[in-house]
Design an enzyme around this catalytic site. Structure first.
Site, PDB file in Angstrom:
ATOM      1  N   GLY A 151       3.929  -0.301  -1.271  1.00  9.77           N
ATOM      2  CA  GLY A 151       3.858  -0.934  -2.572  1.00  9.77           C
ATOM      3  C   GLY A 151       5.096  -0.668  -3.410  1.00  9.77           C
TER       4      GLY A 151
ATOM      5  N   LEU B 206      -1.528  -1.178  -4.120  1.00  8.72           N
ATOM      6  CA  LEU B 206      -2.667  -0.342  -3.745  1.00  8.72           C
ATOM      7  C   LEU B 206      -2.222   1.116  -3.676  1.00  8.72           C
ATOM      8  CD1 LEU B 206      -4.055  -2.577  -0.839  1.00  8.72           C
ATOM      9  CD2 LEU B 206      -4.575  -2.708  -3.299  1.00  8.72           C
TER      10      LEU B 206
ATOM     11  N   TYR C 122       0.847  -1.196   0.000  1.00 10.82           N
ATOM     12  CA  TYR C 122       0.000   0.000   0.000  1.00 10.82           C
ATOM     13  C   TYR C 122       0.879   1.242   0.000  1.00 10.82           C
ATOM     14  CZ  TYR C 122      -3.869   3.068   1.556  1.00 10.82           C
ATOM     15  OH  TYR C 122      -4.812   4.052   1.662  1.00 10.82           O
ATOM     16  N   CYS C 123       0.629   2.141  -0.971  1.00  9.18           N
ATOM     17  CA  CYS C 123       1.321   3.427  -1.037  1.00  9.18           C
ATOM     18  C   CYS C 123       2.833   3.195  -1.118  1.00  9.18           C
ATOM     19  CB  CYS C 123       0.920   4.297   0.155  1.00  9.18           C
ATOM     20  SG  CYS C 123       1.522   5.998   0.108  1.00  9.18           S
ATOM     21  N   LEU C 124       3.605   3.801  -0.242  1.00  9.04           N
ATOM     22  CA  LEU C 124       5.056   3.639  -0.249  1.00  9.04           C
ATOM     23  C   LEU C 124       5.451   2.189  -0.006  1.00  9.04           C
ATOM     24  CD1 LEU C 124       7.860   4.815  -0.380  1.00  9.04           C
ATOM     25  CD2 LEU C 124       7.580   5.678   1.944  1.00  9.04           C
TER      26      LEU C 124
END
Length: 578
Positions: A313, A337, A309-311
């Site tokens: 990812g 994500l 998720y975000c960073l």
């Protein structure tokens, strides 16, 4: 003497860093030099563009004429002219259509539109500088919007008349309470109702591994059999992990467990000054790499579904590329994500990423050893100041209406810090130099490339994301050679991801890019995407199940006989540390 010269240079550098850090505290981490250079570049090129200046003068004249016609119609009691196209949501209530409020709102919107024209499409000026000037102009205009003041906001005027000023009294009490909480470093009102381990982060599980940077949480199975491939979720360390384990109804973790998956989640430590020298590769080694080793000990050699998720990812993609380079695959699939792997279209966050800005940020972090939570919150608040700052001020302080705290808002107030070295490397190597997308990001001394990843990819972008714009997230379909399912869902960076089945007004679009298929750019992607009603979670769960084997008996929590005993009940200790 060479040694003395080096010592003098080191002393000079320390003095400069201290001066920059002092300046950064006064400017909330912004670089005055970067803004000054951008303004100079814009002003000089605008002054040398007589055609552009003439067009701006013509635009201003026509806007004044339009405003005059509105004023004349109002003074003669005629029908109200049609609202401006694309009317600003700050003026959406019917009260803004009546005089004199209509003149105020139209004048402001016309002025905002004129400044938009003035700060864009100036030939010769650097695009980055123009975006920065346009952003700064928008921030200043948002501060003086007529909706922000009690005497020029008809909704506030009417509420004050109807309540005899009680709304302003409540607002004053809210302002005092907020100031008191800020001065004493307390969270916003209502956060106490969402403590991790109680109302949120309450899915049963256990901490089965811990190092200086992570706790690995394994969740208790709720089904008799599970898919053999575990799921490893790598959240961003810019946030607490329980964004994906909020209240039971909207907990992604709980829904995955109930769908028959064995779920592991990394809970990052909130770093302090002692962690200043932790780098981006430390996060990779102590994060997903260490977690994968622990999962193999507990669940065996099955491939793992990686979810970032975000960073988190971005870090997951780096590790997946490293595995592909070294022919050491551990992931059976990869889900990203709201995560970027290419930063050329990184949105308004990139406005604050240039050499001048990085110098200020690095020196501010050098002094403290980390990026403070207030700085992080302030940066994100600036990106959506109209809603997060001024809109909240109107609701809380002028209308006297407190927005009821919910689990997502409480999580958002539970901020984290960023260590000096890691954040400097992240901004410079990824945001500024875009090394990962260009195949120049090094792991263990050798470059890795996203195109080497061949496991199936499920990538999710959100329509109104101001942190990882979906057009940037979509770049994975250009970089990766793997089968890539791209999903675009309604909502923003957080609310679009926390989109449980049954959530009202949710929809998404999806399209699959097969290996070797032609790339479709974001501007035309909607033409090939299939629309769906409801939550994208359901489609993702089916995608994961199709790439999983026949169900088996769930693994135990931890593996005490192999050196991984249960250390604590979920949510563990790291998430609770301030």
């Amino acid at each position: 003497m060479p040694g003395a010269s080096a010592e003098r240079l080191a002393t000079a550098e320390a003095i400069d860093r201290a001066a920059h850090a002092t300046l950064a505290r006064a400017t909330k981490g912004l670089s005055p030099s970067a803004l000054a250079i951008a303004n100079y570049d814009w002003a000089v090129h605008l002054a040398a563009s007589p055609g552009k200046l003439g067009a701006l003068a013509d635009s201003a004249m026509h806007k004044w004429l339009d405003l005059g016609r509105t004023a004349l119609a109002a003074s003669l009691g005629g029908a109200d002219p049609a609202p401006l196209a694309g009317r600003d949501p700050r003026f959406r209530s019917a009260a803004w259509n009546a005089a004199p409020w209509r003149l105020l709102s139209d004048a402001f919107q016309m002025g905002t539109a004129w400044w938009q024209e003035a700060t864009t499409d100036v030939r010769g000026a650097q695009p980055h500088h123009l975006r920065l000037v346009e952003f700064a102009a928008r921030q200043m205009l948002d501060a003086v919007s007529p909706s922000n003041f009690p005497a020029t906001n008809p909704d506030v005027v009417e509420a004050t008349r109807a309540e005899g000023g009680a709304n302003l009294l409540r607002g004053f009490e809210h302002a005092l309470d907020d100031a008191r909480r800020k001065a004493s470093a307390q969270p916003p009102a209502g956060v106490e109702n969402f403590r991790p381990g109680e109302a949120v982060a309450a899915t049963p599980g256990a901490v089965v591994y811990r190092n200086r940077l992570i706790e690995l949480i394994q969740y208790t199975p709720t089904t008799a059999t599970v898919h053999p491939e575990p799921i490893l979720i790598v959240p961003a360390w810019i946030m607490k992990y329980y964004i994906l384990d909020l209240s039971p109804a909207n907990s992604m973790v709980r829904h995955l467990v109930e769908a028959g998956f064995t779920v592991f989640v990394i809970s990052w430590k909130n770093p302090d000054g002692g962690d200043r020298d932790l780098g981006l590769d430390d996060y990779r080694r102590l994060g997903p790499v260490a977690a994968l080793e622990a999962i193999a000990t507990i669940a065996g050699p099955a491939k793992v579904h990686g979810v970032g998720y975000c960073l988190g990812g971005t870090l997951l993609a780096i590790e997946a590329a490293r595995q592909a380079r070294d022919a050491a695959p551990r992931f059976g699939s990869m889900t990203l994500l709201a995560a970027q792997t290419d930063f050329t279209r990184a949105g308004e966050l990139s406005l604050f990423i240039d050499e001048s800005q990085l110098t200020v940020l690095e020196d501010m972090m050098w002094e403290r050893g980390y990026l403070d939570t207030k700085q992080m919150a302030g940066a994100f608040q600036m990106l959506k100041a109209r809603d997060l700052l001024w809109g909240r001020m109107v609701d809380d302080y002028l209308l006297g209406k407190r927005v009821e705290m919910n689990d997502l808002m409480a999580w958002n107030a539970d901020a984290t810090r960023m260590p000096y070295r890691m954040h400097a490397e992240y901004l410079e190597q990824l945001f500024l130099q875009n090394r990962l997308a260009e195949g120049r990001f090094e792991v263990d001394g050798r470059a890795v490339a996203i195109e080497d990843i061949h496991v199936p990819i499920f990538a999710v972008g959100t329509e109104t994301d101001h942190v990882a714009p979906w057009m940037s997230v979509h770049k994975i379909t250009l970089l990766a050679e793997a089968e890539t399912t791209f999903v675009l869902t309604t909502g923003g960076h957080n609310a679009g991801i926390v989109s449980e089945p049954g959530h009202p007004r949710r929809s998404f679009r999806s399209a699959v890019k097969a290996p070797g298929a032609a790339y479709v750019d974001p501007e035309h992607w909607g033409e090939i995407a299939t629309p769906h009603l409801g939550s994208w979670w359901t489609a993702w769960f089916e995608w994961l199940a199709m790439r999983s084997g026949a169900r088996v008996v769930p693994p135990t929590l931890g593996a005490p006989e192999r050196g991984l005993p249960v250390l604590a009940a979920a949510p563990g200790a790291y998430v609770l540390a301030p």
